[in-house]
Design a protein around this motif. Structure first.
Motif, PDB file in Angstrom:
ATOM      1  N   THR A   1      16.267  33.422  -6.620  1.00 50.08           N
ATOM      2  CA  THR A   1      15.924  32.761  -5.365  1.00 50.08           C
ATOM      3  C   THR A   1      16.739  33.248  -4.177  1.00 50.08           C
ATOM      4  O   THR A   1      16.189  33.561  -3.112  1.00 50.08           O
ATOM      5  N   GLU A   2      18.069  33.331  -4.318  1.00 51.38           N
ATOM      6  CA  GLU A   2      18.919  33.671  -3.179  1.00 51.38           C
ATOM      7  C   GLU A   2      18.703  35.097  -2.685  1.00 51.38           C
ATOM      8  O   GLU A   2      19.066  35.428  -1.553  1.00 51.38           O
ATOM      9  N   GLY A   3      18.136  35.947  -3.537  1.00 44.74           N
ATOM     10  CA  GLY A   3      17.898  37.333  -3.139  1.00 44.74           C
ATOM     11  C   GLY A   3      16.435  37.691  -3.001  1.00 44.74           C
ATOM     12  O   GLY A   3      16.096  38.854  -2.750  1.00 44.74           O
ATOM     13  N   ARG A   4      15.539  36.699  -3.141  1.00 44.87           N
ATOM     14  CA  ARG A   4      14.110  36.972  -3.059  1.00 44.87           C
ATOM     15  C   ARG A   4      13.452  35.985  -2.099  1.00 44.87           C
ATOM     16  O   ARG A   4      12.800  35.030  -2.511  1.00 44.87           O
ATOM     17  N   LEU A   5      13.649  36.220  -0.831  1.00 41.10           N
ATOM     18  CA  LEU A   5      13.038  35.381   0.190  1.00 41.10           C
ATOM     19  C   LEU A   5      11.595  35.832   0.408  1.00 41.10           C
ATOM     20  O   LEU A   5      11.304  37.036   0.398  1.00 41.10           O
ATOM     21  N   PRO A   6      10.675  34.893   0.614  1.00 38.86           N
ATOM     22  CA  PRO A   6       9.256  35.252   0.692  1.00 38.86           C
ATOM     23  C   PRO A   6       8.912  36.042   1.952  1.00 38.86           C
ATOM     24  O   PRO A   6       9.341  35.696   3.058  1.00 38.86           O
ATOM     25  N   LEU A   7       8.126  37.104   1.761  1.00 43.15           N
ATOM     26  CA  LEU A   7       7.597  37.873   2.881  1.00 43.15           C
ATOM     27  C   LEU A   7       6.155  37.483   3.185  1.00 43.15           C
ATOM     28  O   LEU A   7       5.586  37.943   4.170  1.00 43.15           O
ATOM     29  N   ARG A   8       5.603  36.654   2.340  1.00 43.92           N
ATOM     30  CA  ARG A   8       4.351  35.959   2.652  1.00 43.92           C
ATOM     31  C   ARG A   8       4.744  34.490   2.774  1.00 43.92           C
ATOM     32  O   ARG A   8       5.041  33.831   1.772  1.00 43.92           O
ATOM     33  N   THR A   9       4.777  33.986   3.974  1.00 42.91           N
ATOM     34  CA  THR A   9       5.365  32.670   4.202  1.00 42.91           C
ATOM     35  C   THR A   9       4.445  31.522   3.841  1.00 42.91           C
ATOM     36  O   THR A   9       4.893  30.393   3.644  1.00 42.91           O
ATOM     37  N   GLY A  10       3.140  31.775   3.758  1.00 44.49           N
ATOM     38  CA  GLY A  10       2.210  30.701   3.437  1.00 44.49           C
ATOM     39  C   GLY A  10       0.789  31.213   3.362  1.00 44.49           C
ATOM     40  O   GLY A  10       0.547  32.415   3.190  1.00 44.49           O
ATOM     41  N   THR A  11      -0.147  30.308   3.492  1.00 46.08           N
ATOM     42  CA  THR A  11      -1.572  30.630   3.469  1.00 46.08           C
ATOM     43  C   THR A  11      -2.146  30.309   4.847  1.00 46.08           C
ATOM     44  O   THR A  11      -1.486  29.667   5.673  1.00 46.08           O
ATOM     45  N   PRO A  12      -3.390  30.734   5.112  1.00 41.29           N
ATOM     46  CA  PRO A  12      -3.981  30.382   6.414  1.00 41.29           C
ATOM     47  C   PRO A  12      -4.012  28.876   6.642  1.00 41.29           C
ATOM     48  O   PRO A  12      -3.828  28.412   7.774  1.00 41.29           O
ATOM     49  N   GLU A  13      -4.212  28.114   5.578  1.00 44.36           N
ATOM     50  CA  GLU A  13      -4.279  26.658   5.696  1.00 44.36           C
ATOM     51  C   GLU A  13      -2.893  26.023   5.789  1.00 44.36           C
ATOM     52  O   GLU A  13      -2.707  25.002   6.465  1.00 44.36           O
ATOM     53  N   GLU A  14      -1.897  26.602   5.112  1.00 45.54           N
ATOM     54  CA  GLU A  14      -0.533  26.087   5.099  1.00 45.54           C
ATOM     55  C   GLU A  14       0.428  27.235   5.409  1.00 45.54           C
ATOM     56  O   GLU A  14       0.963  27.862   4.496  1.00 45.54           O
ATOM     57  N   PRO A  15       0.656  27.531   6.677  1.00 45.90           N
ATOM     58  CA  PRO A  15       1.403  28.730   7.078  1.00 45.90           C
ATOM     59  C   PRO A  15       2.830  28.836   6.556  1.00 45.90           C
ATOM     60  O   PRO A  15       3.368  29.937   6.472  1.00 45.90           O
ATOM     61  N   THR A  16       3.470  27.718   6.216  1.00 41.49           N
ATOM     62  CA  THR A  16       4.855  27.785   5.712  1.00 41.49           C
ATOM     63  C   THR A  16       4.972  27.341   4.260  1.00 41.49           C
ATOM     64  O   THR A  16       6.077  27.064   3.785  1.00 41.49           O
ATOM     65  N   ALA A  17       3.873  27.323   3.548  1.00 38.73           N
ATOM     66  CA  ALA A  17       3.872  26.774   2.186  1.00 38.73           C
ATOM     67  C   ALA A  17       4.847  27.495   1.264  1.00 38.73           C
ATOM     68  O   ALA A  17       5.586  26.854   0.500  1.00 38.73           O
ATOM     69  N   PHE A  18       4.877  28.814   1.307  1.00 40.86           N
ATOM     70  CA  PHE A  18       5.731  29.556   0.381  1.00 40.86           C
ATOM     71  C   PHE A  18       7.197  29.522   0.811  1.00 40.86           C
ATOM     72  O   PHE A  18       8.091  29.506  -0.037  1.00 40.86           O
ATOM     73  N   LEU A  19       7.457  29.508   2.111  1.00 38.19           N
ATOM     74  CA  LEU A  19       8.832  29.371   2.580  1.00 38.19           C
ATOM     75  C   LEU A  19       9.368  27.995   2.200  1.00 38.19           C
ATOM     76  O   LEU A  19      10.507  27.869   1.727  1.00 38.19           O
ATOM     77  N   ASP A  20       8.547  26.971   2.361  1.00 39.20           N
ATOM     78  CA  ASP A  20       8.960  25.625   1.971  1.00 39.20           C
ATOM     79  C   ASP A  20       9.210  25.543   0.465  1.00 39.20           C
ATOM     80  O   ASP A  20      10.175  24.914   0.017  1.00 39.20           O
ATOM     81  N   ALA A  21       8.343  26.183  -0.297  1.00 37.76           N
ATOM     82  CA  ALA A  21       8.508  26.185  -1.753  1.00 37.76           C
ATOM     83  C   ALA A  21       9.804  26.888  -2.133  1.00 37.76           C
ATOM     84  O   ALA A  21      10.537  26.436  -3.025  1.00 37.76           O
ATOM     85  N   TRP A  22      10.110  27.999  -1.444  1.00 42.71           N
ATOM     86  CA  TRP A  22      11.350  28.734  -1.717  1.00 42.71           C
ATOM     87  C   TRP A  22      12.562  27.825  -1.504  1.00 42.71           C
ATOM     88  O   TRP A  22      13.502  27.826  -2.304  1.00 42.71           O
ATOM     89  N   GLY A  23      12.541  27.043  -0.442  1.00 41.99           N
ATOM     90  CA  GLY A  23      13.661  26.165  -0.155  1.00 41.99           C
ATOM     91  C   GLY A  23      13.907  25.133  -1.233  1.00 41.99           C
ATOM     92  O   GLY A  23      15.023  24.636  -1.387  1.00 41.99           O
TER      93      GLY A  23
ATOM     94  N   PHE B   1      18.667  27.746  -7.263  1.00 41.08           N
ATOM     95  CA  PHE B   1      19.220  29.077  -6.993  1.00 41.08           C
ATOM     96  C   PHE B   1      20.573  29.232  -7.649  1.00 41.08           C
ATOM     97  O   PHE B   1      21.228  28.254  -8.012  1.00 41.08           O
ATOM     98  N   GLY B   2      20.964  30.512  -7.819  1.00 47.73           N
ATOM     99  CA  GLY B   2      22.180  30.824  -8.545  1.00 47.73           C
ATOM    100  C   GLY B   2      21.946  30.775 -10.046  1.00 47.73           C
ATOM    101  O   GLY B   2      20.924  30.260 -10.514  1.00 47.73           O
ATOM    102  N   PRO B   3      22.874  31.317 -10.838  1.00 49.24           N
ATOM    103  CA  PRO B   3      22.717  31.317 -12.290  1.00 49.24           C
ATOM    104  C   PRO B   3      22.520  29.928 -12.890  1.00 49.24           C
ATOM    105  O   PRO B   3      21.842  29.762 -13.900  1.00 49.24           O
ATOM    106  N   LYS B   4      23.113  28.903 -12.271  1.00 48.39           N
ATOM    107  CA  LYS B   4      22.990  27.557 -12.820  1.00 48.39           C
ATOM    108  C   LYS B   4      21.646  26.912 -12.497  1.00 48.39           C
ATOM    109  O   LYS B   4      21.239  25.964 -13.185  1.00 48.39           O
ATOM    110  N   VAL B   5      20.985  27.382 -11.432  1.00 46.13           N
ATOM    111  CA  VAL B   5      19.711  26.825 -10.936  1.00 46.13           C
ATOM    112  C   VAL B   5      19.687  25.297 -10.991  1.00 46.13           C
ATOM    113  O   VAL B   5      18.696  24.687 -11.365  1.00 46.13           O
ATOM    114  N   GLU B   6      20.805  24.699 -10.589  1.00 47.66           N
ATOM    115  CA  GLU B   6      20.903  23.236 -10.619  1.00 47.66           C
ATOM    116  C   GLU B   6      20.508  22.592  -9.298  1.00 47.66           C
ATOM    117  O   GLU B   6      20.149  21.428  -9.253  1.00 47.66           O
TER     118      GLU B   6
END
Length: 464
Positions: free
Chosen positions: A358-380, A384-389
């Motif tokens: 997660t910390e090194g793979r930020l989305p370059l497709r931020t969302g869909t036409p219907e939800e422009p920030t869907a993938f950025l929001d999902a990324w947040g 993240f990190g080895p513990k993914v806690e």
């Protein structure tokens, strides 16, 4: 947005492999039950995560995916060898510079990319990321999109909110303000103002130069003309020396710069987004070691702010050093199956794909036409990190998630998407600019340093 072109005869003749492909570049017409996917995300846990995504794709489509971990250098050699023999993978996740090089050699099937992009919608992608994997024809000015941008990382500046307050320094917004702030902090507090890669003649020095110089509005080359000796670049060199001189511990490489901030010995840090989990004590291999961290492991995360993009000088575009990964399809791959896989991992399977690191793979497709920030929001919301806690949003807040999207929008590398990309790549890999750091540090005038940089880049250009 981007027109697809066929490589010119000059470009195709770059390598013997390209000549071989000229007669056998058609995509495979045989339906495939299994496709092969090469990935540079090669640690065991990341491979397992990618295999889990591949299994989801298989359940939906019936197409098996053989996930093959392969480092970037090995990808380059294996693709050339495979292209000559006709044995190629079907999809490759690779860096932007690799992708554009492969396209210039005629090694890729860009029709598949065009088809996938029509489904995914180019308007939902980071425009700079599209530019990073676009190859321009120097003769005609036409361009082709060589791959589908997936994700990447960006440089950010972490800063200790408490130390800036103690030094009476405002959060900097430009390279000039950054240099002034770093100098003031070192003078007032006796700690390193900012830690970043500054070692002469090294990869860390090369990365530091491009990062700072770009943010200062400096361009290495423009339309074939070397411009590293421009007034903007000369001013950037002067600021770079100020940043370097704010260190109380000598020159840093990437790892020692990070260690200084984690130890509380630096008030600011120029680093990639990979540092986010380490500041939050989520990576046991790289824990915070500051004095306050012994009692409060979350101290640095709670007392750090982040600058995700510095403001450029008037008339310049915001440019932040970073990296772009993209999905490419080799010529003679199983085109239809490759297209379906790319569309899956960039849509239904996108969040799970980003969660591989997660910390090194930020989305370059931020969302869909219907939800422009869907993938950025999902990324947040991803662990993240080895513990993914914990998620980025939980640790740092939604504002940082939004700022990360803005930072990725500004990701840029010298020459990307232009005929100057090859020269810029050579300058970076050969450490041409970092060789001039020692004279800069010893007192040579910045104008003379950038003049020598320009001479070295011009010589490299003439040798191409």
């Amino acid at each position: 947005m981007h027109r697809r072109i066929r490589p010119t005869a000059t470009v195709v003749a770059l390598t013997a492999t390209a000549a071989l492909l000229a007669g056998c570049g058609a995509p495979s017409q045989e339906p495939a039950d299994t496709i092969t996917f090469w990935t540079p995300q090669s640690t065991p846990d990341r491979v397992a995560a990618q295999e889990a995504v591949a299994e989801q794709f298989t359940q939906e489509t019936g197409i098996e995916v053989d996930v093959v971990p392969l480092a970037a250098a090995d990808q380059d050699q294996a693709l050339v060898t495979g292209a000559a023999s006709g044995e190629v993978p079907d999809v490759i996740l690779a860096g932007a510079a690799q992708v554009t090089s492969w396209q210039a050699q005629g090694l890729l099937d860009t029709d598949v990319v065009q088809a996938a992009m029509e489904t995914l919608d180019p308007a939902t992608f980071n425009e700079n990321a599209l530019g990073a994997v676009t190859v321009s024809d120097g003769d005609t000015g036409e361009s082709t999109l060589a791959a589908v941008p997936s994700d990447g990382w960006v440089h950010l500046i972490a800063y200790r909110t408490d130390l800036l307050d103690q030094a009476g320094v405002d959060v900097p917004t430009t390279v000039a303000e950054l240099a002034d702030a770093a100098t003031t902090i070192e003078r007032e507090l006796g700690v390193t103002g900012i830690a970043l890669g500054t070692q002469p003649g090294t990869a860390s020095g090369t990365e530091g130069i491009e990062s700072v110089f770009q943010s200062a509005g400096c361009r290495l080359v423009s339309d074939g003309a070397v411009t590293i000796d421009s007034p903007e670049c000369t001013q950037a060199a002067a600021r770079f020396k100020e940043l370097r001189d704010s260190s109380v511990a000598g020159d840093y490489d990437v790892e020692s710069a990070r260690a200084a901030y984690l130890a509380g010995d630096a008030a600011m840090l120029l680093f990639s987004t990979h540092v986010l989990d380490e500041l939050a004590n989520l990576d046991e291999a790289v824990p915070p070691t500051c004095e306050q961290c012994a009692d409060d492991p979350a101290f640095l995360a709670e007392n750090s702010g982040f600058i995700t993009a510095l403001e450029p000088p008037a008339g310049a575009e915001t440019a932040q050093f970073g990296a772009t990964l993209a999905y490419a399809v080799p010529a003679r791959a199983h085109a239809e199956e490759a297209r379906r896989y790319i569309e899956y991992v960039m849509d239904e399977g996108y969040a799970d794909t980003l969660a591989v690191a997660t910390e090194g793979r930020l989305p370059l497709r931020t969302g869909t036409p219907e939800e422009p920030t869907a993938f950025l929001d999902a990324w947040g919301g991803l662990g993240f990190g080895p513990k993914v806690e914990s998620s980025v949003a939980e640790v740092y807040g939604d504002d940082l998630v939004a700022a990360m999207g803005e930072g990725m929008t500004a990701v840029s590398r010298w020459g990307q998407g232009t005929p100057d990309a090859t020269l810029a790549g050579l300058v970076a890999t050969q450490g041409t600019l970092a060789q001039q750091l020692d004279p800069l540090y010893r007192g040579t005038a910045p104008a003379e340093v950038t003049r020598q940089m320009a001479a070295e880049v011009t010589a490299l250009q003439q040798d191409q």
